[in-house]
Enzyme design. Structure first.
Site, PDB file in Angstrom:
ATOM      1  N   ASP A 186      -9.876   2.620   2.408  1.00  0.00           N
ATOM      2  CA  ASP A 186      -9.891   2.079   3.776  1.00  0.00           C
ATOM      3  C   ASP A 186     -10.443   3.109   4.764  1.00  0.00           C
ATOM      4  OD1 ASP A 186      -8.908  -0.438   3.225  1.00  0.00           O
ATOM      5  OD2 ASP A 186      -6.814   0.137   3.489  1.00  0.00           O
ATOM      6  N   LYS A 236       0.813  -1.225   0.000  1.00  0.00           N
ATOM      7  CA  LYS A 236       0.000   0.000   0.000  1.00  0.00           C
ATOM      8  C   LYS A 236       0.847   1.277   0.000  1.00  0.00           C
ATOM      9  CE  LYS A 236      -4.075  -2.038   2.185  1.00  0.00           C
ATOM     10  NZ  LYS A 236      -5.068  -1.941   3.265  1.00  0.00           N
TER      11      LYS A 236
HETATM   12  P1  NAP Z   1       0.958  -3.639   9.161  1.00  0.00           P
HETATM   13  O1  NAP Z   1       1.194  -2.409   8.340  1.00  0.00           O
HETATM   14  O2  NAP Z   1       1.933  -4.755   9.129  1.00  0.00           O
HETATM   15  O3  NAP Z   1       0.729  -3.141  10.666  1.00  0.00           O
HETATM   16  C1  NAP Z   1       0.562  -4.015  11.763  1.00  0.00           C
HETATM   17  C2  NAP Z   1       1.127  -3.271  12.969  1.00  0.00           C
HETATM   18  O4  NAP Z   1       0.823  -4.011  14.158  1.00  0.00           O
HETATM   19  C3  NAP Z   1       2.641  -3.115  12.933  1.00  0.00           C
HETATM   20  O5  NAP Z   1       2.932  -1.822  13.384  1.00  0.00           O
HETATM   21  C4  NAP Z   1       3.109  -4.169  13.938  1.00  0.00           C
HETATM   22  O6  NAP Z   1       4.368  -3.865  14.516  1.00  0.00           O
HETATM   23  C5  NAP Z   1       2.015  -4.016  14.957  1.00  0.00           C
HETATM   24  N1  NAP Z   1       1.947  -5.083  15.933  1.00  0.00           N
HETATM   25  C6  NAP Z   1       2.072  -6.417  15.772  1.00  0.00           C
HETATM   26  N2  NAP Z   1       1.918  -7.050  16.959  1.00  0.00           N
HETATM   27  C7  NAP Z   1       1.692  -6.091  17.886  1.00  0.00           C
HETATM   28  C8  NAP Z   1       1.447  -6.105  19.269  1.00  0.00           C
HETATM   29  N3  NAP Z   1       1.421  -7.255  19.970  1.00  0.00           N
HETATM   30  N4  NAP Z   1       1.242  -4.930  19.899  1.00  0.00           N
HETATM   31  C9  NAP Z   1       1.284  -3.754  19.238  1.00  0.00           C
HETATM   32  N5  NAP Z   1       1.529  -3.679  17.904  1.00  0.00           N
HETATM   33  C10 NAP Z   1       1.725  -4.835  17.235  1.00  0.00           C
HETATM   34  O7  NAP Z   1      -0.450  -4.300   8.756  1.00  0.00           O
HETATM   35  P2  NAP Z   1      -1.803  -3.521   8.398  1.00  0.00           P
HETATM   36  O8  NAP Z   1      -1.884  -3.328   6.946  1.00  0.00           O
HETATM   37  O9  NAP Z   1      -1.945  -2.347   9.282  1.00  0.00           O
HETATM   38  O10 NAP Z   1      -2.863  -4.640   8.800  1.00  0.00           O
HETATM   39  C11 NAP Z   1      -3.042  -5.020  10.135  1.00  0.00           C
HETATM   40  C12 NAP Z   1      -4.260  -5.904  10.262  1.00  0.00           C
HETATM   41  O11 NAP Z   1      -5.393  -5.202   9.796  1.00  0.00           O
HETATM   42  C13 NAP Z   1      -4.188  -7.195   9.450  1.00  0.00           C
HETATM   43  O12 NAP Z   1      -4.716  -8.226  10.232  1.00  0.00           O
HETATM   44  C14 NAP Z   1      -5.086  -6.890   8.255  1.00  0.00           C
HETATM   45  O13 NAP Z   1      -5.683  -8.071   7.745  1.00  0.00           O
HETATM   46  C15 NAP Z   1      -6.124  -5.998   8.903  1.00  0.00           C
HETATM   47  N6  NAP Z   1      -6.778  -5.107   7.944  1.00  0.00           N
HETATM   48  C16 NAP Z   1      -8.121  -5.222   7.793  1.00  0.00           C
HETATM   49  C17 NAP Z   1      -8.782  -4.394   6.919  1.00  0.00           C
HETATM   50  C18 NAP Z   1     -10.273  -4.546   6.739  1.00  0.00           C
HETATM   51  O14 NAP Z   1     -10.784  -4.088   5.719  1.00  0.00           O
HETATM   52  N7  NAP Z   1     -10.974  -5.094   7.690  1.00  0.00           N
HETATM   53  C19 NAP Z   1      -8.071  -3.432   6.176  1.00  0.00           C
HETATM   54  C20 NAP Z   1      -6.697  -3.321   6.390  1.00  0.00           C
HETATM   55  C21 NAP Z   1      -6.054  -4.175   7.267  1.00  0.00           C
HETATM   56  P3  NAP Z   1       5.706  -4.465  13.817  1.00  0.00           P
HETATM   57  O15 NAP Z   1       5.760  -3.836  12.465  1.00  0.00           O
HETATM   58  O16 NAP Z   1       6.758  -4.044  14.755  1.00  0.00           O
HETATM   59  O17 NAP Z   1       5.511  -5.965  13.735  1.00  0.00           O
END
Ligand code: NAP
Length: 404
Positions: free
Chosen positions: A93, A56
């Site tokens: 989003d 993204k």
């Molecule tokens: P991302 O960019 O990888 O962000 C995930 C974040 O969570 C990172 O900052 C990660 O840190 C952090 N993290 C992981 N474990 C953690 C913990 N225990 N405590 C605090 N922070 C933690 O991924 P994303 O694109 O934001 O997506 C995240 C989730 O949202 C996924 O499950 C995705 O499927 C979901 N999502 C859903 C939708 C929807 O339409 N419903 C849309 C977008 C995303 P690190 O980088 O240090 O690991």
């Protein structure tokens, strides 16, 4: 129009189905490795695309222009190729997340919001709650997710999970303990598989309104579809499609007294719906290489219940199954979350005189009237609906009409 989804690994994507319900165009899943991304974006062999993890942000340098919301969040999930071949980047989003909050009746206006996670979905949540007029928003990264830091924000009123913690196959994990936040009046989790994460189940137990990520997923797709086609789609379509997906993903879980017909009704339901049928007792026997009477004899009821919970956890985190449980599964409260996270729980009721007792150690050693009296409140606690069993095919039809 040639439309698709760009990502690195897209195995479990629901997007093709959502888009097939939104518009009359094909939607191609396109997996591109990191080293191939540059060539792909320069060529861009599509009219329009959605973009997902991990690209993204990476696609932004290839855009000639960005929408205001894409600029604000710093991420693009929708790309349009314009007639002159240049690319326009947008972000739906933001709309999806704000729809998800609105639908759950959660408003950030004037509230202190704590956002767990510091990645892409977190940036979207931050932009939305800021625009809604949150009094304060705090982002907790992986590094700052410690009891000491969380305790500084015990006055948070809305908590949003934007991490993948608790997402399939790691069901049951939660990024934070809700006991730290006694002032919460809303919880949102962007995860959509399972339907209810451990965080959402914890909110539900405390009576806190909560929202799951499915409505966000469908709402962002609705806006993307409008951008792709230039058409307009009613918001009611979001609910219609979310309902179709919810029913498709949900497990139908059968509970009830031992011998009440869970296996026969489950088999009939499987024939009617074409869904896979899984019998927890059979699965226990298969995994343990011992019969249930043998497990009871060797490990006692506690040992059996421990194994039953482990097997139930593995089965119930899957989606779209028909699941027959053992009669005593309701005796462990923990099993409720396991079965409920992705399932609708149907209690089968049958006359005690008609219950089968063969091969069932507890049914043979205990008075069934006494057992029923003891368990009735537990079945009532677990059940979403209760159905009387007479003929198994008829009962299966009644269940199918009620839950699908
Ligand atoms: P991302 O960019 O990888 O962000 C995930 C974040 O969570 C990172 O900052 C990660 O840190 C952090 N993290 C992981 N474990 C953690 C913990 N225990 N405590 C605090 N922070 C933690 O991924 P994303 O694109 O934001 O997506 C995240 C989730 O949202 C996924 O499950 C995705 O499927 C979901 N999502 C859903 C939708 C929807 O339409 N419903 C849309 C977008 C995303 P690190 O980088 O240090 O690991």
């Amino acid at each position: 129009m040639k439309i698709g989804l760009l990502g690195e690994k897209l195995g479990h994507s629901y997007s093709p189905q959502i888009h097939s319900l939104l518009g009359d165009y094909s939607y191609e899943l396109t997996e591109v490795g990191k080293e191939e991304l540059d060539a792909f974006m320069r060529d861009f062999p599509f009219d329009a695309m959605n973009v997902t993890i991990p690209y993204k942000k990476d696609v932004i340098p290839y855009m000639s222009q960005l929408s205001d919301r894409a600029k604000k969040i710093g991420s693009v999930n929708t790309v349009i190729k314009r007639p002159d071949g240049t690319l326009y980047g947008d972000n739906t989003d933001y709309y999806g997340f704000s729809y998800m909050l609105r639908k759950a009746g959660i408003s950030a206006k004037g509230k202190k919001v704590i956002i767990i996670g510091a990645g892409g979905a977190s940036a979207t949540a931050q932009a939305v709650v800021t625009d809604e007029g949150a009094r304060e928003s705090v982002v907790i990264s992986k590094q700052t997710n410690t009891p000491e830091v969380l305790a500084l924000h015990a006055d948070a009123e809305i908590l949003i999970n934007t991490t993948p913690v608790g997402m399939y196959p790691n069901n049951g994990e939660s990024p934070v303990d809700l006991d730290i936040f006694p002032a919460l009046i809303g919880v949102a989790d962007v995860i959509y598989n399972p339907a209810e994460t451990a965080l959402m189940l914890a909110a539900e137990k405390r009576g806190i309104p909560c929202a799951g990520g499915l409505s966000m997923l469908v709402a962002q797709a609705k806006l993307a579809s409008e951008i792709f086609t230039g058409g307009s789609i009613a918001d009611t379509e979001i609910e219609r499609i979310a309902d179709i997906l919810t029913k498709q993903m949900r497990n139908i879980v059968l509970i009830g007294m031992p011998g009440c017909g869970k296996t026969t009704v489950g088999t009939a339901l499987s024939k009617l719906t074409g869904r896979r049928f899984v019998d927890c007792d059979e699965e226990i026997v298969k995994r343990e290489g011992r019969t249930i009477p043998e497990i009871f004899a060797e490990e006692g009821e506690d040992g059996f219940r421990r194994i039953e919970s482990e097997v139930t956890a593995d089965i119930a985190k899957e989606s779209g199954l028909i699941i027959a449980t053992g009669g005593g599964v309701v005796t462990r409260e923990r099993n409720y979350d396991l079965l409920h996270q992705n399932g609708i729980i149907v209690c089968l009721k049958r006359n005690l005189s008609e219950l089968a007792t063969e091969g069932r150690p507890l049914s043979q050693s205990r008075d069934l009237h006494e057992m029923e009296k003891e368990r009735a409140p537990m079945y009532a606690r677990f059940a979403d609906i209760t159905v009387d069993v007479h003929d198994s095919t008829e009962t299966a039809k009644v269940i199918m009409e009620a839950v699908l």
